[in-house]
Write an enzyme that holds these catalytic residues in place. Structure first.
Site, short mmCIF file in Angstrom:
data_model
loop_
_atom_site.label_atom_id
_atom_site.label_comp_id
_atom_site.label_asym_id
_atom_site.label_seq_id
_atom_site.Cartn_x
_atom_site.Cartn_y
_atom_site.Cartn_z
N ASN A 1 0.85 -1.18 0.00
CA ASN A 1 0.00 0.00 0.00
C ASN A 1 0.90 1.24 0.00
OD1 ASN A 1 -1.77 2.12 0.72
ND2 ASN A 1 -3.10 0.67 1.79
N ASN B 1 2.09 6.39 -9.78
CA ASN B 1 0.83 6.32 -10.54
C ASN B 1 -0.38 6.02 -9.66
OD1 ASN B 1 -0.96 5.59 -12.96
ND2 ASN B 1 -0.84 3.63 -11.87
N SER C 1 -3.22 14.95 -13.20
CA SER C 1 -4.58 14.91 -13.76
C SER C 1 -4.82 16.19 -14.56
CB SER C 1 -5.57 14.84 -12.60
OG SER C 1 -6.87 15.18 -13.02
N TYR D 1 -10.04 15.35 -4.70
CA TYR D 1 -9.20 14.85 -5.81
C TYR D 1 -8.43 16.01 -6.43
CZ TYR D 1 -8.03 12.16 -10.05
OH TYR D 1 -7.37 11.52 -11.08
N LYS E 1 -4.37 16.50 -6.62
CA LYS E 1 -3.68 16.53 -7.91
C LYS E 1 -3.00 17.88 -8.12
CE LYS E 1 -4.58 12.30 -9.08
NZ LYS E 1 -3.56 11.29 -9.37
N ILE F 1 -10.11 8.79 -18.73
CA ILE F 1 -9.58 7.58 -19.37
C ILE F 1 -10.44 6.40 -18.92
CG2 ILE F 1 -7.51 6.15 -19.70
CD1 ILE F 1 -7.17 9.16 -20.55
N1 LIG Z 1 -8.84 7.28 -15.29
C1 LIG Z 1 -8.80 8.59 -15.42
O1 LIG Z 1 -9.70 9.21 -16.00
C2 LIG Z 1 -7.64 9.37 -14.88
C3 LIG Z 1 -7.45 10.68 -15.33
C4 LIG Z 1 -6.37 11.42 -14.84
C5 LIG Z 1 -5.52 10.85 -13.90
N2 LIG Z 1 -5.74 9.58 -13.48
C6 LIG Z 1 -4.81 9.04 -12.48
O2 LIG Z 1 -4.18 7.91 -13.00
C7 LIG Z 1 -3.77 7.05 -11.92
C8 LIG Z 1 -4.22 5.63 -12.22
O3 LIG Z 1 -5.63 5.62 -12.27
P1 LIG Z 1 -6.49 4.62 -13.15
O4 LIG Z 1 -7.56 5.42 -13.79
O5 LIG Z 1 -5.61 3.76 -13.96
O6 LIG Z 1 -7.20 3.83 -11.97
P2 LIG Z 1 -7.27 2.28 -11.57
O7 LIG Z 1 -8.16 2.25 -10.40
O8 LIG Z 1 -7.55 1.43 -12.75
O9 LIG Z 1 -5.76 1.98 -11.16
C9 LIG Z 1 -5.20 2.42 -9.97
C10 LIG Z 1 -4.33 1.29 -9.42
O10 LIG Z 1 -3.74 1.78 -8.23
C11 LIG Z 1 -3.92 0.80 -7.21
N3 LIG Z 1 -3.96 1.49 -5.93
C12 LIG Z 1 -4.90 2.35 -5.46
N4 LIG Z 1 -4.59 2.77 -4.24
C13 LIG Z 1 -3.42 2.17 -3.91
C14 LIG Z 1 -2.58 2.20 -2.78
N5 LIG Z 1 -2.88 2.93 -1.70
N6 LIG Z 1 -1.45 1.46 -2.79
C15 LIG Z 1 -1.12 0.71 -3.86
N7 LIG Z 1 -1.87 0.64 -4.96
C16 LIG Z 1 -3.01 1.36 -4.99
C17 LIG Z 1 -5.24 0.12 -7.54
O11 LIG Z 1 -5.33 -1.15 -6.94
C18 LIG Z 1 -5.16 0.06 -9.05
O12 LIG Z 1 -4.51 -1.10 -9.51
C19 LIG Z 1 -4.41 7.66 -10.65
O13 LIG Z 1 -3.43 8.41 -9.97
C20 LIG Z 1 -5.48 8.57 -11.22
O14 LIG Z 1 -5.78 9.64 -10.35
C21 LIG Z 1 -6.77 8.83 -13.94
#
Ligand SMILES: NC(=O)c1ccc[n+]([C@@H]2O[C@H](COP(=O)([O-])OP(=O)(O)OC[C@H]3O[C@@H](n4cnc5c(N)ncnc54)[C@H](O)[C@@H]3O)[C@@H](O)[C@H]2O)c1
Length: 253
Positions: free
Chosen positions: A57, A84, A136, A149, A153, A182
């Site tokens: 974590n 990430n 983000s 959020y 960010k 995304i």
């Molecule tokens: N999806 C979008 O629209 C979007 C847009 C901009 C930024 N982001 C950012 O991209 C990053 C990835 O997001 P995503 O959309 O791929 O989401 P996702 O939920 O598919 O992936 C996030 C991953 O992080 C892991 N995770 C979460 N909390 C954790 C912790 N405390 N310790 C270890 N692992 C942890 C989850 O298990 C998951 O595998 C995030 O930081 C998110 O804020 C996402």
């Protein structure tokens, strides 16, 4: 052969990044709380000699330390880190509970800071490299019901600037990726909750969201992984301290 350490590599943008870096011949150490998804990804990708998963974590500095140590032990060094892992919760200043605010700050800010505090010294030992922070589009714009959020960010956007100045002398570049919506489990869960609360279908939410983008559809994880890879690799040798949009024109509106 270079080595990447990435958090949140089990699903979404993180998993797409794991695939991309492995495809480009890197070693990859990834850490995630989701073991089941990590095991599925490992099976799909193969190449066990180049891919290492450690469960942990990011809110725990000790977990990060162990994952970084395991990656260095296995591959010898770390040249690049992608912070990430992150979560989203819907809230405003007026309704957020203390516990939720704490969870968001602990995960998105402390999780990133923990990751960098453990991984950056390894990159210095390796003689330099790169840091990519998954921020983000909310570094550029505000969005409704996204108080905590956006707060977290925004902090990551600022960390990108100050670190790029402090780490330049170690030959380390630091950049932030700023993605629009995304299609990942994170957003699917968000829209599922909206749909339940408002008694409508998740497809309605996706239709509305897709319409915000110039090409008529939101992004795919692989499209963000391309930018992450560019910023991590030597191809972006003159890029540091930057916030790079991959947002399908959302912020241009
Ligand atoms: N999806 C979008 O629209 C979007 C847009 C901009 C930024 N982001 C950012 O991209 C990053 C990835 O997001 P995503 O959309 O791929 O989401 P996702 O939920 O598919 O992936 C996030 C991953 O992080 C892991 N995770 C979460 N909390 C954790 C912790 N405390 N310790 C270890 N692992 C942890 C989850 O298990 C998951 O595998 C995030 O930081 C998110 O804020 C996402």
């Amino acid at each position: 052969m270079k080595t990447l350490f990435i958090t949140g590599g089990s699903t979404g943008i993180g998993a797409a990044s794991v695939r991309k870096f492995i495809g480009q011949g890197w070693n990859v150490g990834f850490m995630d709380i989701n073991r089941e998804a990590a095991e599925m990804l490992q099976k799909e990708v193969g190449k066990p000699e180049h891919l290492l998963f450690t469960e942990g974590n990011t809110r725990s500095r000790e977990d990060i330390r162990k994952a970084v140590e395991a990656t260095v032990k296995r591959f010898g060094a770390i040249e690049s880190v992608v912070a990430n892992a992150g979560i989203h919760r819907c809230n405003t200043l007026l309704d957020i509970a203390d516990e939720e605010l704490d969870l968001m700050i602990q995960t998105n800010i402390y999780g990133t800071v923990n990751t960098l505090r453990e991984a950056v010294p390894q990159i210095i030992k390796a003689g330099g490299g790169s840091v990519v922070i998954n921020a983000s589009d909310q570094w550029f714009v505000g969005k409704p019901n996204s108080f905590a959020y956006g707060l977290t960010k925004g902090a990551l956007g600022q960390i990108t600037r100050s670190l790029s100045i402090d780490l330049g002398r170690y030959n380390i570049r630091v950049n932030a990726v700023c993605a629009g919506t995304i299609h990942t489990p994170l957003v699917d869960n968000l829209f599922k909750n909206f749909a339940e609360v408002n008694n409508c279908s998740i497809d309605d939410y996706w239709k509305e969201e897709n319409a915000l983008y110039a090409r008529g559809s939101a992004g795919r994880p692989e499209e963000v992984a391309e930018l992450i890879y560019f910023l991590a690799s030597d191809a972006s040798s003159f890029c540091t301290g930057g916030h790079y949009l991959v947002d399908g024109g959302l912020v241009a509106r």
